[in-house]
Scaffold this motif. Structure first.
Motif, PDB file in Angstrom:
ATOM      1  N   ARG A  63       0.835  -1.213   0.000  1.00  0.00           N
ATOM      2  CA  ARG A  63       0.000   0.000   0.000  1.00  0.00           C
ATOM      3  C   ARG A  63       0.865   1.257   0.000  1.00  0.00           C
ATOM      4  O   ARG A  63       0.439   2.338   0.396  1.00  0.00           O
ATOM      5  N   GLY A  64       2.120   1.071  -0.453  1.00  0.00           N
ATOM      6  CA  GLY A  64       3.068   2.181  -0.448  1.00  0.00           C
ATOM      7  C   GLY A  64       2.609   3.364  -1.291  1.00  0.00           C
ATOM      8  O   GLY A  64       2.763   4.514  -0.874  1.00  0.00           O
ATOM      9  N   ASP A  65       2.018   3.084  -2.466  1.00  0.00           N
ATOM     10  CA  ASP A  65       1.598   4.202  -3.344  1.00  0.00           C
ATOM     11  C   ASP A  65       0.559   5.078  -2.642  1.00  0.00           C
ATOM     12  O   ASP A  65       0.639   6.303  -2.653  1.00  0.00           O
ATOM     13  N   VAL A  66      -0.428   4.402  -2.026  1.00  0.00           N
ATOM     14  CA  VAL A  66      -1.505   5.134  -1.354  1.00  0.00           C
ATOM     15  C   VAL A  66      -0.919   5.912  -0.175  1.00  0.00           C
ATOM     16  O   VAL A  66      -1.266   7.074   0.067  1.00  0.00           O
ATOM     17  N   TYR A  67       0.000   5.264   0.528  1.00  0.00           N
ATOM     18  CA  TYR A  67       0.616   5.921   1.682  1.00  0.00           C
ATOM     19  C   TYR A  67       1.339   7.194   1.241  1.00  0.00           C
ATOM     20  O   TYR A  67       1.169   8.260   1.833  1.00  0.00           O
ATOM     21  N   ARG A  68       2.132   7.064   0.175  1.00  0.00           N
ATOM     22  CA  ARG A  68       2.904   8.227  -0.284  1.00  0.00           C
ATOM     23  C   ARG A  68       1.986   9.357  -0.752  1.00  0.00           C
ATOM     24  O   ARG A  68       2.249  10.532  -0.530  1.00  0.00           O
ATOM     25  N   LEU A  69       0.894   8.953  -1.397  1.00  0.00           N
ATOM     26  CA  LEU A  69      -0.085   9.947  -1.858  1.00  0.00           C
ATOM     27  C   LEU A  69      -0.624  10.738  -0.656  1.00  0.00           C
ATOM     28  O   LEU A  69      -0.747  11.965  -0.693  1.00  0.00           O
ATOM     29  N   ALA A  70      -0.908  10.004   0.421  1.00  0.00           N
ATOM     30  CA  ALA A  70      -1.467  10.651   1.617  1.00  0.00           C
ATOM     31  C   ALA A  70      -0.468  11.581   2.302  1.00  0.00           C
ATOM     32  O   ALA A  70      -0.858  12.438   3.082  1.00  0.00           O
ATOM     33  N   GLN A  71       0.822  11.398   2.011  1.00  0.00           N
ATOM     34  CA  GLN A  71       1.856  12.209   2.693  1.00  0.00           C
ATOM     35  C   GLN A  71       2.345  13.372   1.832  1.00  0.00           C
ATOM     36  O   GLN A  71       3.374  13.971   2.117  1.00  0.00           O
ATOM     37  N   ARG A  72       1.594  13.674   0.763  1.00  0.00           N
ATOM     38  CA  ARG A  72       2.093  14.712  -0.155  1.00  0.00           C
ATOM     39  C   ARG A  72       2.055  16.109   0.465  1.00  0.00           C
ATOM     40  O   ARG A  72       2.789  16.987   0.063  1.00  0.00           O
ATOM     41  N   ILE A  73       1.159  16.294   1.429  1.00  0.00           N
ATOM     42  CA  ILE A  73       1.117  17.603   2.104  1.00  0.00           C
ATOM     43  C   ILE A  73       1.516  17.361   3.556  1.00  0.00           C
ATOM     44  O   ILE A  73       0.668  17.127   4.428  1.00  0.00           O
ATOM     45  N   PRO A  74       2.818  17.386   3.837  1.00  0.00           N
ATOM     46  CA  PRO A  74       3.292  16.921   5.144  1.00  0.00           C
ATOM     47  C   PRO A  74       2.918  17.816   6.313  1.00  0.00           C
ATOM     48  O   PRO A  74       2.871  17.369   7.445  1.00  0.00           O
ATOM     49  N   VAL A  75       2.606  19.106   6.041  1.00  0.00           N
ATOM     50  CA  VAL A  75       2.354  20.004   7.179  1.00  0.00           C
ATOM     51  C   VAL A  75       1.033  19.722   7.894  1.00  0.00           C
ATOM     52  O   VAL A  75       0.798  20.252   8.976  1.00  0.00           O
ATOM     53  N   VAL A  76       0.201  18.861   7.324  1.00  0.00           N
ATOM     54  CA  VAL A  76      -1.030  18.521   8.069  1.00  0.00           C
ATOM     55  C   VAL A  76      -0.666  17.803   9.371  1.00  0.00           C
ATOM     56  O   VAL A  76      -1.469  17.727  10.287  1.00  0.00           O
ATOM     57  N   ARG A  77       0.577  17.323   9.444  1.00  0.00           N
ATOM     58  CA  ARG A  77       1.014  16.645  10.671  1.00  0.00           C
ATOM     59  C   ARG A  77       1.984  17.527  11.466  1.00  0.00           C
ATOM     60  O   ARG A  77       2.824  17.034  12.225  1.00  0.00           O
ATOM     61  N   ALA A  78       1.859  18.834  11.269  1.00  0.00           N
ATOM     62  CA  ALA A  78       2.843  19.778  11.826  1.00  0.00           C
ATOM     63  C   ALA A  78       3.055  19.628  13.334  1.00  0.00           C
ATOM     64  O   ALA A  78       4.198  19.594  13.796  1.00  0.00           O
ATOM     65  N   ILE A  79       1.984  19.518  14.095  1.00  0.00           N
ATOM     66  CA  ILE A  79       2.141  19.535  15.567  1.00  0.00           C
ATOM     67  C   ILE A  79       2.967  18.334  16.025  1.00  0.00           C
ATOM     68  O   ILE A  79       3.946  18.466  16.770  1.00  0.00           O
ATOM     69  N   GLY A  80       2.595  17.161  15.552  1.00  0.00           N
ATOM     70  CA  GLY A  80       3.322  15.950  15.957  1.00  0.00           C
ATOM     71  C   GLY A  80       4.773  15.984  15.500  1.00  0.00           C
ATOM     72  O   GLY A  80       5.689  15.621  16.249  1.00  0.00           O
ATOM     73  N   ILE A  81       4.995  16.457  14.296  1.00  0.00           N
ATOM     74  CA  ILE A  81       6.364  16.470  13.753  1.00  0.00           C
ATOM     75  C   ILE A  81       7.238  17.473  14.516  1.00  0.00           C
ATOM     76  O   ILE A  81       8.373  17.174  14.881  1.00  0.00           O
ATOM     77  N   LEU A  82       6.691  18.641  14.809  1.00  0.00           N
ATOM     78  CA  LEU A  82       7.483  19.619  15.583  1.00  0.00           C
ATOM     79  C   LEU A  82       7.792  19.078  16.980  1.00  0.00           C
ATOM     80  O   LEU A  82       8.899  19.234  17.497  1.00  0.00           O
TER      81      LEU A  82
END
Ligand code: SAM
Length: 198
Positions: A63-82
């Motif tokens: 399911r790598g393709d779908v996963y990568r598609l979902a991660q195209r806008i990475p800032v939606v996860r800004a709080i957790g990543i910071l």
């Protein structure tokens, strides 16, 4: 037997090629790779990858393709990543992160952490991040984004001991077989400079 020998040398070639690319885009990260470990990792990597087919492409049943598609806008996860990067920053202050800091993102996928960070922090606070992953497809994705990336299992890192200022194991530890999780932690500690020098 022949097939194994062939695969091994093909894997080695891939790793050398990735290292050459890494040298071009980040000599200091390339310098962290222990050349002595390449042959061994190239031989063993498929053993670890057997448990990780989930993240390969759809044509390989993943399911790598779908996963990568979902991660195209990475800032939606800004709080957790910071929050994650606060943990590797000195005094847990993002302003203390520096471009010279070498950070390993060991379950890095296609580089969503570094891609997010580039949109969230000023250039002066973005460390030098090596995205690595067990899935070749993920590494291919990271390479397409132009970020430093390396195909390696978290259980058996290619990096020199004490070469990194921080190691992130996030958003994926549940994919590592239970019996191998301690090995992964030990590998992380081995390459983490602060831990080994204290
Ligand atoms: C849920 S994804 C997370 C990717 C990225 N960190 C993110 O937050 O979007 C988990 C990643 O861990 C990788 N992975 C799983 N087991 C691994 C291992 N033993 N060594 C390195 N990477 C591994 C998978 O290939 C996958 O890309």
């Amino acid at each position: 037997m022949d097939v194994k020998v062939l695969n091994t040398s093909a894997n080695e070639q891939k790793l050398w090629k990735q290292l050459a690319r890494l040298k071009e885009i980040s000599p200091s990260l390339a310098n962290c790779v222990d050349l002595e470990r390449i042959k061994r990792v190239a031989t063993d990597i498929h053993f670890y990858a057997e448990n990780n087919s989930d993240f390969e492409s759809q044509k390989e049943g993943g399911r790598g393709d779908v996963y990568r598609l979902a991660q195209r806008i990475p800032v939606v996860r800004a709080i957790g990543i910071l929050n994650l990067f606060r943990l590797v920053a000195s005094e847990e202050n993002l302003e203390n992160l520096l471009p010279n800091d070498l950070i390993l993102d060991a379950l890095g996928g296609d580089g969503v952490l570094v891609r997010a960070l580039k949109q969230l922090l000023p250039e002066s606070s973005i460390p030098n991040i090596l995205t690595s992953d067990l899935s070749e497809e993920m590494i291919r994705g990271a390479v397409e984004y132009g970020i430093p990336a390396l195909w390696q299992p978290a259980q058996q890192l290619l990096l020199k001991d004490r070469s990194m200022d921080g190691v992130i194991l996030a958003y994926g530890t549940h994919h590592i077989p239970r019996a191998q999780r301690l090995i992964v932690c030990k590998e992380g500690f081995k390459v983490w400079w602060t831990f080994c020098s204290s």
